[in-house]
Design a protein around this motif. Structure first.
Motif, mmCIF file in Angstrom:
data_model
loop_
_atom_site.group_PDB
_atom_site.id
_atom_site.type_symbol
_atom_site.label_atom_id
_atom_site.label_comp_id
_atom_site.label_asym_id
_atom_site.label_seq_id
_atom_site.Cartn_x
_atom_site.Cartn_y
_atom_site.Cartn_z
ATOM 1 N N LEU A 46 -0.657 3.693 7.513
ATOM 2 C CA LEU A 46 -0.489 2.076 7.695
ATOM 3 C C LEU A 46 0.944 2.088 8.024
ATOM 4 N N ILE A 47 1.017 1.339 9.095
ATOM 5 C CA ILE A 47 2.644 0.825 9.372
ATOM 6 C C ILE A 47 2.613 -0.574 9.406
ATOM 7 N N VAL A 48 3.629 -1.057 8.499
ATOM 8 C CA VAL A 48 3.893 -2.396 8.465
ATOM 9 C C VAL A 48 5.285 -2.835 8.702
ATOM 10 N N ILE B 81 5.432 -9.934 6.374
ATOM 11 C CA ILE B 81 4.742 -9.155 7.464
ATOM 12 C C ILE B 81 4.982 -9.614 8.514
ATOM 13 N N ALA B 82 5.583 -9.089 9.605
ATOM 14 C CA ALA B 82 5.441 -9.390 10.985
ATOM 15 C C ALA B 82 4.358 -8.907 11.815
ATOM 16 N N PHE B 83 4.099 -7.461 11.889
ATOM 17 C CA PHE B 83 3.043 -6.973 12.280
ATOM 18 C C PHE B 83 2.342 -5.583 11.308
ATOM 19 N N MET B 84 1.166 -5.304 11.543
ATOM 20 C CA MET B 84 0.467 -4.169 10.636
ATOM 21 C C MET B 84 -0.437 -3.523 11.443
ATOM 22 N N LYS B 85 -0.260 -2.259 11.416
ATOM 23 C CA LYS B 85 -1.531 -1.426 12.152
ATOM 24 C C LYS B 85 -1.792 -0.114 11.221
ATOM 25 N N VAL B 86 -3.009 0.002 11.425
ATOM 26 C CA VAL B 86 -3.685 1.254 10.688
ATOM 27 C C VAL B 86 -4.032 2.295 11.724
ATOM 28 N N ASP C 6 12.264 -1.999 15.819
ATOM 29 C CA ASP C 6 12.893 -3.209 15.971
ATOM 30 C C ASP C 6 12.710 -3.976 14.571
ATOM 31 N N TYR C 7 12.038 -3.440 13.765
ATOM 32 C CA TYR C 7 11.976 -4.022 12.360
ATOM 33 C C TYR C 7 11.923 -3.322 11.304
ATOM 34 N N ALA C 8 12.392 -3.645 10.147
ATOM 35 C CA ALA C 8 12.097 -2.879 8.830
ATOM 36 C C ALA C 8 10.562 -2.320 8.661
ATOM 37 N N THR C 9 10.517 -1.115 8.414
ATOM 38 C CA THR C 9 9.136 -0.744 8.684
ATOM 39 C C THR C 9 8.755 -0.048 7.433
ATOM 40 N N LEU C 10 7.554 -0.145 7.130
ATOM 41 C CA LEU C 10 6.999 0.658 5.723
ATOM 42 C C LEU C 10 5.915 1.770 6.609
ATOM 43 N N ILE C 11 5.841 3.125 6.346
ATOM 44 C CA ILE C 11 4.795 3.824 6.777
ATOM 45 C C ILE C 11 4.332 4.305 5.218
ATOM 46 N N THR C 12 2.982 4.372 5.305
ATOM 47 C CA THR C 12 2.099 5.169 4.111
ATOM 48 C C THR C 12 1.137 5.955 4.660
ATOM 49 N N SER C 13 0.978 7.097 3.929
ATOM 50 C CA SER C 13 -0.161 7.931 4.151
ATOM 51 C C SER C 13 -1.235 7.786 3.000
ATOM 52 N N HIS C 14 -2.525 7.465 3.162
ATOM 53 C CA HIS C 14 -3.276 7.129 2.311
ATOM 54 C C HIS C 14 -4.589 7.569 2.557
ATOM 55 N N ASN C 15 -5.607 7.787 1.589
ATOM 56 C CA ASN C 15 -6.825 8.053 1.928
ATOM 57 C C ASN C 15 -7.674 6.692 2.400
ATOM 58 N N ASP C 16 -8.428 6.885 3.362
ATOM 59 C CA ASP C 16 -9.157 5.882 4.337
ATOM 60 C C ASP C 16 -10.140 5.261 3.473
ATOM 61 N N LYS C 17 -9.905 4.382 2.421
ATOM 62 C CA LYS C 17 -10.720 3.873 1.546
ATOM 63 C C LYS C 17 -10.435 2.321 1.776
ATOM 64 N N PRO C 18 -11.750 1.558 1.401
ATOM 65 C CA PRO C 18 -11.569 0.043 1.150
ATOM 66 C C PRO C 18 -10.655 -0.280 0.105
ATOM 67 N N GLY C 19 -9.592 -1.341 0.313
ATOM 68 C CA GLY C 19 -8.978 -1.996 -0.630
ATOM 69 C C GLY C 19 -7.417 -1.419 -0.694
ATOM 70 N N ALA D 252 -5.097 -4.042 1.285
ATOM 71 C CA ALA D 252 -4.972 -4.992 0.443
ATOM 72 C C ALA D 252 -4.002 -4.940 -0.647
ATOM 73 N N HIS D 253 -4.151 -3.923 -1.245
ATOM 74 C CA HIS D 253 -3.311 -3.703 -2.319
ATOM 75 C C HIS D 253 -1.735 -3.738 -1.846
ATOM 76 N N VAL D 254 -1.272 -2.919 -0.986
ATOM 77 C CA VAL D 254 -0.240 -2.997 -0.419
ATOM 78 C C VAL D 254 0.213 -4.264 0.272
ATOM 79 N N SER D 255 -0.650 -5.030 0.792
ATOM 80 C CA SER D 255 -0.183 -6.446 1.189
ATOM 81 C C SER D 255 0.125 -7.336 -0.113
ATOM 82 N N ALA D 256 -0.514 -7.247 -1.170
ATOM 83 C CA ALA D 256 -0.328 -7.894 -2.288
ATOM 84 C C ALA D 256 0.847 -7.478 -2.954
ATOM 85 N N VAL D 257 1.344 -6.224 -2.886
ATOM 86 C CA VAL D 257 2.748 -6.013 -3.423
ATOM 87 C C VAL D 257 3.778 -6.586 -2.654
#
Length: 226
Positions: free
Chosen positions: A191-193, A175-180, A146-159, A162-167
């Motif tokens: 991460l699904i944004v 951002i409508a919804f965000m889940k990890v 229902d929304y444009a969606t960004l999916i990342t695969s990443h190492n589960d580390k702090p920050g 936050a970096h994705v949100s900053a970009v």
């Protein structure tokens, strides 16, 4: 009080007899192909519950196959999906499977691309043409298209988040919804944004450059196209 559209009552614009077994099936295939991110050379459809029982009668098989070829539920080519797949050299197979505690209208799609890469996407048609993608390979997700969606695969580390949100903020993407989702703490996470608008190639490139991100996918919304 929530506003309800007439289309929420009578179902989506579609080719086929059933919003769940035809339109929903097509959407699952379409979303699976977008998640996969490259042309599909062959696909195996492992169909659960009533999805397999309505295989022929509601055209569920044709709809799933049409979806992985990029057809949306209102595309008249759905009815000729087998011939089109044969012409394009796309292999396909349908089988009954027990996928466990999932919705009765569920399917596991195993896709192979031209590169030889494979990926498995599991989704359910949950009624009225609505769908839910619940798994990508072994990772649990929630993706409805229902929304444009960004999916990342990443190492589960702090920050990382936050970096994705900053970009996204830098490019004025709301951002409508965000889940990890993660299997094991400290290992690989997804991460699904879900966003109010699409993102451009420049945004994706900026996110790919973030440390600890191994893969980035963008999936356009299908909620307003059908």
């Amino acid at each position: 009080m929530e506003n309800i559209s007439l289309f929420d009552i009578i179902g989506p614009v579609m080719i086929g007899p059933s919003s769940s077994h035809t339109a929903g099936a097509c959407k699952i295939g379409y979303m699976a192909a977008q998640v996969f991110g490259e042309p599909v050379s062959s696909a195996e459809f492992h169909m659960h519950g009533s999805f397999y029982k309505t295989l022929k009668g509601h055209g569920t098989d044709r709809a799933l196959l049409a979806g992985i070829m990029g057809f949306l539920p209102d595309d008249i080519r759905i009815q000729d999906a087998f011939n089109i797949a044969d012409e394009r050299g796309i292999g396909y197979a349908f089988s009954e499977a027990d996928l466990g505690e999932v919705h009765p209208n569920s399917v596991e799609i195993v896709m192979t691309g031209k590169s030889g890469r494979t990926e498995t996407v599991t989704g359910s048609s949950i009624g009225g043409g609505s769908i839910l993608i619940s798994k990508i390979d072994d990772t649990d997700v929630e993706l409805d298209g229902d929304y444009a969606t960004l999916i990342t695969s990443h190492n589960d580390k702090p920050g990382v988040i936050a970096h994705v949100s900053a970009v996204l903020a830098e490019h004025h993407i709301n951002i409508a919804f965000m889940k990890v989702f993660r299997q094991v703490r400290g290992e690989t996470a997804s991460l699904i944004v879900q966003m109010d608008e699409a993102v451009g190639a420049d945004v994706l490139e900026a996110i790919k450059k973030i440390d600890d991100i191994s893969d980035v996918k963008f999936i356009s919304s299908i909620g307003e196209t059908v």
